[in-house]
Design a protein around this motif. Structure first.
Motif, PDB file in Angstrom:
ATOM      1  N   GLY A 176     107.142 -14.206 -59.058  1.00 14.69           N
ATOM      2  CA  GLY A 176     108.585 -14.293 -59.237  1.00 14.69           C
ATOM      3  C   GLY A 176     109.001 -15.333 -60.247  1.00 14.69           C
ATOM      4  O   GLY A 176     110.020 -15.190 -60.934  1.00 14.69           O
ATOM      5  N   GLU A 177     108.196 -16.390 -60.384  1.00 17.79           N
ATOM      6  CA  GLU A 177     108.531 -17.444 -61.345  1.00 17.79           C
ATOM      7  C   GLU A 177     108.468 -16.946 -62.770  1.00 17.79           C
ATOM      8  O   GLU A 177     109.325 -17.277 -63.602  1.00 17.79           O
ATOM      9  CB  GLU A 177     107.573 -18.622 -61.154  1.00 17.79           C
ATOM     10  CG  GLU A 177     107.885 -19.810 -62.043  1.00 17.79           C
ATOM     11  CD  GLU A 177     106.941 -20.975 -61.787  1.00 17.79           C
ATOM     12  OE1 GLU A 177     106.969 -21.924 -62.592  1.00 17.79           O
ATOM     13  OE2 GLU A 177     106.179 -20.933 -60.793  1.00 17.79           O
ATOM     14  N   ASN A 178     107.443 -16.114 -63.052  1.00 19.94           N
ATOM     15  CA  ASN A 178     107.294 -15.591 -64.402  1.00 19.94           C
ATOM     16  C   ASN A 178     106.346 -14.400 -64.337  1.00 19.94           C
ATOM     17  O   ASN A 178     105.230 -14.530 -63.825  1.00 19.94           O
ATOM     18  CB  ASN A 178     106.723 -16.672 -65.334  1.00 19.94           C
ATOM     19  CG  ASN A 178     106.783 -16.284 -66.800  1.00 19.94           C
ATOM     20  OD1 ASN A 178     106.431 -15.170 -67.182  1.00 19.94           O
ATOM     21  ND2 ASN A 178     107.239 -17.208 -67.640  1.00 19.94           N
ATOM     22  N   PRO A 179     106.741 -13.231 -64.857  1.00 21.89           N
ATOM     23  CA  PRO A 179     105.858 -12.058 -64.779  1.00 21.89           C
ATOM     24  C   PRO A 179     104.537 -12.245 -65.512  1.00 21.89           C
ATOM     25  O   PRO A 179     103.563 -11.565 -65.214  1.00 21.89           O
ATOM     26  CB  PRO A 179     106.692 -10.936 -65.407  1.00 21.89           C
ATOM     27  CG  PRO A 179     107.711 -11.634 -66.251  1.00 21.89           C
ATOM     28  CD  PRO A 179     108.018 -12.913 -65.534  1.00 21.89           C
ATOM     29  N   LEU A 180     104.487 -13.200 -66.465  1.00 19.25           N
ATOM     30  CA  LEU A 180     103.232 -13.452 -67.168  1.00 19.25           C
ATOM     31  C   LEU A 180     102.213 -14.145 -66.268  1.00 19.25           C
ATOM     32  O   LEU A 180     101.037 -14.244 -66.618  1.00 19.25           O
ATOM     33  CB  LEU A 180     103.485 -14.302 -68.415  1.00 19.25           C
ATOM     34  CG  LEU A 180     104.352 -13.642 -69.497  1.00 19.25           C
ATOM     35  CD1 LEU A 180     104.532 -14.579 -70.680  1.00 19.25           C
ATOM     36  CD2 LEU A 180     103.750 -12.324 -69.956  1.00 19.25           C
ATOM     37  N   TYR A 181     102.657 -14.605 -65.107  1.00 18.87           N
ATOM     38  CA  TYR A 181     101.746 -15.225 -64.153  1.00 18.87           C
ATOM     39  C   TYR A 181     101.099 -14.205 -63.213  1.00 18.87           C
ATOM     40  O   TYR A 181     100.423 -14.584 -62.262  1.00 18.87           O
ATOM     41  CB  TYR A 181     102.492 -16.265 -63.308  1.00 18.87           C
ATOM     42  CG  TYR A 181     103.008 -17.462 -64.067  1.00 18.87           C
ATOM     43  CD1 TYR A 181     102.483 -17.822 -65.305  1.00 18.87           C
ATOM     44  CD2 TYR A 181     104.025 -18.259 -63.540  1.00 18.87           C
ATOM     45  CE1 TYR A 181     102.964 -18.920 -65.996  1.00 18.87           C
ATOM     46  CE2 TYR A 181     104.511 -19.363 -64.225  1.00 18.87           C
ATOM     47  CZ  TYR A 181     103.983 -19.689 -65.454  1.00 18.87           C
ATOM     48  OH  TYR A 181     104.457 -20.786 -66.131  1.00 18.87           O
TER      49      TYR A 181
END
Length: 301
Positions: A176-181
């Motif tokens: 949720g923080e960043n889709p790249l994660y």
């Protein structure tokens, strides 16, 4: 007919078949892929080969609960599809919003409606946990859940040769923080489990009618239960497999998890010693215990 593998008293891997009458017959092949290849070489189906064994042998006296189960297939790679159910899309949107007002259209909305599905790498054979084994909590996440999924067991040309159950452990806060994660939200030690059996594809009348149930127990008290059916799947299995194969080499025994439709409430997160049960009618119950990892200190350079 369901294919299982277990470890005998000599610590050897044994292939067996579990019938609908819950009788277990030992098979002469060393593993599931050997069974499939032998059937192909003899111009028979795996089911016919198994029926010949059953006709000429006696069932074991042990039950499934007596066996030390192994992963039913040594999948060289496990891949997974995401946002293939509407519930999954809604959950991902909530994660991305982190409690704030959602955008009119997110990338999860887009991938849900796009021609190209989301497919990502999940695990390898060495990283995959057996039935009744321990799945781990990621030490840098505070919001983790299991994702119960139907798994397609496929060969190197993409033919579906069986169906199994997958537990796609996921960190909702990291994704949720960043889709790249996404890779970190999906891949860590003991974050994937497969089993307890493989249902032969030729014995499944309608693969879009599997009932899926997920139960989570805490101190043996059920704290969550949810159910779904594969008829709710947005995409076909053929479609998902075709995109996995595009300009990609896969291997016999690869497992493709098809996404989840069961998501615990947003306030829920897994805890140490929780027990997860994922049941798919006709395949069995994949059970795993949740364990908290010991935080690893990074080396000083």
């Amino acid at each position: 007919m369901n294919i299982i593998r277990y470890k005998n008293e000599l610590n050897e891997s044994v292939l067996a078949v579990l019938t609908v009458e819950n009788k277990i017959y030992v098979l002469p092949q060393s593993d599931f892929l050997s069974l499939v290849r032998e059937a192909e070489n003899k111009g028979k189906t795996p089911l016919l080969l198994i029926e010949e064994v059953i006709e000429n042998s006696l069932p074991m006296k042990l039950t499934l609960n007596d066996l030390d189960l192994l992963i039913p297939v040594d999948a060289p790679e496990v891949w997974a599809a995401g946002v293939t159910y509407e519930n999954s899309k809604l959950a991902r949107n909530y994660e991305a919003s982190q409690g704030y007002e959602e955008k009119e259209e997110t990338f999860y909305d887009k991938v849900y409606n796009a021609a190209r599905p989301e497919i990502f790498f999940k695990s390898t054979s060495a990283r995959t946990v057996a039935p009744r084994g321990e799945v781990y909590l990621r030490s840098d996440s505070n919001w983790q859940i299991p994702e119960p999924e139907l798994g397609l067991v496929i060969n190197k040309v993409g033919k579906i040769i069986g169906y199994t159950i997958g537990n796609d452990m996921s960190c909702r806060d990291i994704e949720g923080e960043n889709p790249l994660y996404l890779p970190q939200a999906k891949v860590w030690k003991n974050s994937c489990s497969i089993g307890p059996s493989i249902r032969l594809a030729e014995t499944v009348e309608d693969p879009y009618n599997f009932d899926i149930t997920c139960r989570i127990f805490r101190k043996e008290e059920k704290v969550f239960e949810g159910s779904a059916n594969t008829e709710q799947l947005k995409r076909s299995y053929t479609e998902l497999v075709s995109y996995l194969l595009k300009d990609n080499e896969i291997f016999d025994g690869t497992v493709l998890l098809t996404g989840t439709c069961i998501v615990p409430p947003n306030e829920f997160t897994l805890d140490h010693n929780d027990r997860i049960e994922i049941e798919i009618e006709g395949i069995g119950i994949l059970e795993n215990t949740v364990k908290k990892q010991i935080s690893q200190t990074l080396p000083t350079l």
